[in-house]
Design a protein around this motif. Structure first.
Motif, PDB file in Angstrom:
ATOM      1  N   ASP A   1       0.829  -1.221   0.000  1.00  0.00           N
ATOM      2  CA  ASP A   1       0.000   0.000   0.000  1.00  0.00           C
ATOM      3  C   ASP A   1       0.860   1.266   0.000  1.00  0.00           C
ATOM      4  O   ASP A   1       0.654   2.180   0.800  1.00  0.00           O
ATOM      5  N   ILE A   2       1.809   1.312  -0.921  1.00  0.00           N
ATOM      6  CA  ILE A   2       2.756   2.432  -0.989  1.00  0.00           C
ATOM      7  C   ILE A   2       2.096   3.630  -1.665  1.00  0.00           C
ATOM      8  O   ILE A   2       1.565   3.516  -2.771  1.00  0.00           O
ATOM      9  N   VAL A   3       2.136   4.781  -0.999  1.00  0.00           N
ATOM     10  CA  VAL A   3       1.577   6.012  -1.546  1.00  0.00           C
ATOM     11  C   VAL A   3       2.634   7.112  -1.430  1.00  0.00           C
ATOM     12  O   VAL A   3       3.117   7.414  -0.339  1.00  0.00           O
ATOM     13  N   GLN A   4       2.996   7.705  -2.588  1.00  0.00           N
ATOM     14  CA  GLN A   4       3.948   8.806  -2.603  1.00  0.00           C
ATOM     15  C   GLN A   4       3.216  10.100  -2.915  1.00  0.00           C
ATOM     16  O   GLN A   4       2.463  10.174  -3.877  1.00  0.00           O
ATOM     17  N   GLN A   5       3.435  11.101  -2.074  1.00  0.00           N
ATOM     18  CA  GLN A   5       2.770  12.388  -2.284  1.00  0.00           C
ATOM     19  C   GLN A   5       3.679  13.506  -1.810  1.00  0.00           C
ATOM     20  O   GLN A   5       4.160  13.481  -0.669  1.00  0.00           O
ATOM     21  N   ASP A   6       3.903  14.465  -2.684  1.00  0.00           N
ATOM     22  CA  ASP A   6       4.816  15.572  -2.393  1.00  0.00           C
ATOM     23  C   ASP A   6       6.182  15.008  -2.010  1.00  0.00           C
ATOM     24  O   ASP A   6       6.801  14.326  -2.792  1.00  0.00           O
ATOM     25  N   ASP A   7       6.634  15.275  -0.791  1.00  0.00           N
ATOM     26  CA  ASP A   7       7.951  14.796  -0.361  1.00  0.00           C
ATOM     27  C   ASP A   7       7.841  13.687   0.676  1.00  0.00           C
ATOM     28  O   ASP A   7       8.774  13.449   1.455  1.00  0.00           O
ATOM     29  N   VAL A   8       6.714  12.975   0.695  1.00  0.00           N
ATOM     30  CA  VAL A   8       6.465  11.973   1.734  1.00  0.00           C
ATOM     31  C   VAL A   8       5.991  10.669   1.100  1.00  0.00           C
ATOM     32  O   VAL A   8       5.246  10.672   0.118  1.00  0.00           O
ATOM     33  N   THR A   9       6.424   9.549   1.665  1.00  0.00           N
ATOM     34  CA  THR A   9       5.946   8.236   1.236  1.00  0.00           C
ATOM     35  C   THR A   9       5.359   7.510   2.434  1.00  0.00           C
ATOM     36  O   THR A   9       5.979   7.452   3.497  1.00  0.00           O
ATOM     37  N   ASN A  10       4.148   6.975   2.265  1.00  0.00           N
ATOM     38  CA  ASN A  10       3.486   6.191   3.304  1.00  0.00           C
ATOM     39  C   ASN A  10       3.316   4.747   2.826  1.00  0.00           C
ATOM     40  O   ASN A  10       3.054   4.516   1.643  1.00  0.00           O
ATOM     41  N   PHE A  11       3.425   3.804   3.741  1.00  0.00           N
ATOM     42  CA  PHE A  11       3.243   2.393   3.387  1.00  0.00           C
ATOM     43  C   PHE A  11       3.044   1.575   4.661  1.00  0.00           C
ATOM     44  O   PHE A  11       3.233   2.072   5.783  1.00  0.00           O
ATOM     45  N   ASN A  12       2.639   0.335   4.470  1.00  0.00           N
ATOM     46  CA  ASN A  12       2.532  -0.614   5.575  1.00  0.00           C
ATOM     47  C   ASN A  12       3.682  -1.611   5.465  1.00  0.00           C
ATOM     48  O   ASN A  12       4.182  -1.889   4.378  1.00  0.00           O
ATOM     49  N   ILE A  13       4.092  -2.170   6.600  1.00  0.00           N
ATOM     50  CA  ILE A  13       5.125  -3.207   6.613  1.00  0.00           C
ATOM     51  C   ILE A  13       4.532  -4.487   7.200  1.00  0.00           C
ATOM     52  O   ILE A  13       4.000  -4.477   8.317  1.00  0.00           O
ATOM     53  N   ILE A  14       4.613  -5.548   6.430  1.00  0.00           N
ATOM     54  CA  ILE A  14       4.175  -6.861   6.895  1.00  0.00           C
ATOM     55  C   ILE A  14       5.411  -7.651   7.304  1.00  0.00           C
ATOM     56  O   ILE A  14       6.393  -7.727   6.559  1.00  0.00           O
ATOM     57  N   TYR A  15       5.378  -8.253   8.490  1.00  0.00           N
ATOM     58  CA  TYR A  15       6.539  -8.991   8.994  1.00  0.00           C
ATOM     59  C   TYR A  15       6.073 -10.013  10.027  1.00  0.00           C
ATOM     60  O   TYR A  15       5.180  -9.753  10.832  1.00  0.00           O
ATOM     61  N   ASP A  16       6.646 -11.183   9.977  1.00  0.00           N
ATOM     62  CA  ASP A  16       6.434 -12.202  11.004  1.00  0.00           C
ATOM     63  C   ASP A  16       4.955 -12.389  11.351  1.00  0.00           C
ATOM     64  O   ASP A  16       4.584 -12.505  12.528  1.00  0.00           O
ATOM     65  N   GLY A  17       4.090 -12.386  10.325  1.00  0.00           N
ATOM     66  CA  GLY A  17       2.658 -12.563  10.557  1.00  0.00           C
ATOM     67  C   GLY A  17       1.975 -11.359  11.151  1.00  0.00           C
ATOM     68  O   GLY A  17       0.798 -11.418  11.527  1.00  0.00           O
ATOM     69  N   ASP A  18       2.673 -10.243  11.242  1.00  0.00           N
ATOM     70  CA  ASP A  18       2.112  -9.023  11.823  1.00  0.00           C
ATOM     71  C   ASP A  18       2.192  -7.897  10.808  1.00  0.00           C
ATOM     72  O   ASP A  18       2.739  -8.036   9.719  1.00  0.00           O
ATOM     73  N   LYS A  19       1.647  -6.745  11.173  1.00  0.00           N
ATOM     74  CA  LYS A  19       1.678  -5.587  10.278  1.00  0.00           C
ATOM     75  C   LYS A  19       1.780  -4.311  11.105  1.00  0.00           C
ATOM     76  O   LYS A  19       1.130  -4.178  12.140  1.00  0.00           O
ATOM     77  N   ILE A  20       2.622  -3.394  10.635  1.00  0.00           N
ATOM     78  CA  ILE A  20       2.629  -2.057  11.216  1.00  0.00           C
ATOM     79  C   ILE A  20       2.187  -1.107  10.115  1.00  0.00           C
ATOM     80  O   ILE A  20       2.721  -1.117   8.998  1.00  0.00           O
ATOM     81  N   GLN A  21       1.160  -0.327  10.413  1.00  0.00           N
ATOM     82  CA  GLN A  21       0.513   0.494   9.398  1.00  0.00           C
ATOM     83  C   GLN A  21       0.995   1.938   9.432  1.00  0.00           C
ATOM     84  O   GLN A  21       1.509   2.425  10.441  1.00  0.00           O
ATOM     85  N   ASN A  22       0.800   2.587   8.294  1.00  0.00           N
ATOM     86  CA  ASN A  22       1.077   4.020   8.165  1.00  0.00           C
ATOM     87  C   ASN A  22       2.509   4.388   8.552  1.00  0.00           C
ATOM     88  O   ASN A  22       2.749   5.337   9.296  1.00  0.00           O
ATOM     89  N   VAL A  23       3.444   3.616   8.028  1.00  0.00           N
ATOM     90  CA  VAL A  23       4.853   3.987   8.185  1.00  0.00           C
ATOM     91  C   VAL A  23       5.139   5.136   7.225  1.00  0.00           C
ATOM     92  O   VAL A  23       4.702   5.119   6.071  1.00  0.00           O
TER      93      VAL A  23
END
Length: 311
Positions: free
Chosen positions: A130-152
Motif C-alpha cells: 500500500d505504498i503512496v507517494q505524495q509531495d515529499d512523503v511516502t506512506n506504506f505498511n510493513i508486513i513482517y512475522d505474521g504481523d503488520k505495522i501500518q502508516n509507516v
C-alpha cells in the motif's frame, strides 16, 4: 532507526573505503552503542578487507547494480564482491538481503541466518504494501512475522527509499528495536550530503542527488522526478564512469528513461552523456541540451528556470 534505542553513529558522506571506514571506527567512544558502517568497493577483495576490519554483527546488501562493471566485468562478479561482507561478519550473525533482487535472492549463504526484505516477493520476511507517494512523503505498511505495522512514513519519495526503509526496519528489529521505535525512527530520516536533499529557492524546487552517477541511481532519480507534481521537470545528468563495455548502452538508456519518465527538459554534462542527450531527443524529450562546460550549463539552467519548476 537504531538511534531510537541506542547511542549510535553512522558513516558520514562517502567515507566508505579503506581510509574512510577506519576514520569512522575511530569515532567510536566508550558510550557508543551502535555503529552503521557503509562499505564501498570498485574491485574484488576490497569489501573483504573492510569487513574484516569492522567485524560487523549484522550485514545488509541493498542491491546488485552495474556500477564498477568496467573493473568487475559482470553482475555475477559484482554480487560476489559484495558478498565478501561475509568474510568479516561474526559467526552466526544475520544478513539482510533485498529479496526482489534476483542475484541476492539466489545467493547461497552458509552459517548465517538470512532475512529478506522487498516489495514484490510475498515470501520476504519484511515487505512493504500500500505504498503512496505524495509531495515529499511516502506512506506504506510493513508486513513482517505474521504481523503488520501500518502508516509507516518516510519524509522522502522514491521506491528505492522504501527498500532502504525496509532494510533499516528489519535491521532494527534484529537488534532489539521495537517495531514502533523503528517506525518512529524512519519518520525522522534526513538525507545526508547531496543524496536527494530537497531545497526550495525562489519557488523552484531543487533535488540534490549528486552522490554517484550510475545506471541504477540515474534510473531511480528520473523515476522519482516523474512522480513530482510541478510545472516542469528538469533533469541535469552527468557522465557515468567505470562502466566499461556497457557504457554506451547505459548512457543511451538514460536518454530513453528521461523520455519514459516524461522529463520536460534534459541537460547533460560530459562527453559520455552526449549519447544520453542524443537518445533523449530521438525518444521525444521536448527540450534537450548537452554541454561540455559546467559553467555554461549552470548559466543556461539559471536562464531557463521559472517559479514552479523542479530540477
Amino acid at each position: 532507526v537504531l538511534s531510537e534505542k541506542y547511542n549510535a553513529i553512522k558513516t558520514e558522506g562517502n567515507l566508505n573505503n579503506d581510509i574512510g571506514l577506519p576514520r569512522t571506527l575511530m569515532r567510536l567512544e566508550e558510550d557508543t552503542q551502535a555503529a552503521v558502517i557503509e562499505m564501498g568497493m570498485s574491485n574484488k577483495g576490497e569489501i573483504s578487507v573492510l569487513s574484516k576490519t569492522a567485524e560487523p554483527t549484522i550485514a545488509i546488501i541493498s542491491n546488485i547494480g552495474v556500477s564498477h562493471m568496467e573493473n568487475l566485468g559482470s553482475r555475477e562478479n559484482i554480487c560476489a564482491a559484495k558478498l565478501e561482507i561475509l568474510d568479516g561478519l561474526r559467526e552466526g550473525a544475520p544478513i539482510m538481503l533485498n529479496g526482489d533482487d534476483p542475484y541476492l535472492a539466489s545467493a547461497k549463504i552458509e552459517n548465517h541466518p538470512v532475512f529478506y526484505y522487498g516489495i514484490n516477493d510475498k515470501f520476504c520476511d519484511f515487505r512493504a504494501t500500500d505504498i503512496v507517494q505524495q509531495d515529499d512523503v511516502t506512506n506504506f505498511n510493513i508486513i513482517y512475522d505474521g504481523d503488520k505495522i501500518q502508516n509507516v512514513t518516510i519524509p522522502t519519495i522514491g521506491i528505492h527509499n522504501v527498500y532502504n526503509a525496509l532494510a533499516a526496519f528489519g535491521t532494527g528489529l534484529q537488534l532489539g528495536v521495537t517495531p514502533q521505535q523503528a517506525a518512529d525512527g524512519l519518520k525522522k530520516y534526513e538525507p545526508s550530503g547531496m543524496r536527494q536533499r530537497v531545497k526550495v529557492v525562489n519557488g523552484i524546487r531543487f533535488i540534490e542527488d549528486c552522490y554517484n552517477a550510475s545506471p541504477d541511481s540515474q534510473q531511480a532519480a528520473l523515476k522519482m522526478l516523474s512522480t513530482v507534481q510541478v510545472k516542469r521537470k528538469i533533469a541535469v545528468l552527468g557522465d557515468m564512469l567505470e562502466l566499461g563495455s556497457i557504457s554506451s548502452d547505459a548512457h543511451k538508456n538514460a536518454g530513453r528513461l528521461a523520455a519514459k519518465n516524461k522529463i520536460d527538459i534534459l541537460m547533460t554534462y560530459g562527453e559520455r552523456s552526449q549519447e544520453t542527450a542524443a537518445k533523449a531527443e530521438e525518444c521525444g524529450v521536448p527540450v534537450v541540451k548537452s554541454f561540455l562546460d559546467k559553467t555554461e550549463l549552470a548559466n543556461t539552467l539559471f536562464e531557463i528556470l521559472e517559479e514552479g519548476d523542479n530540477s
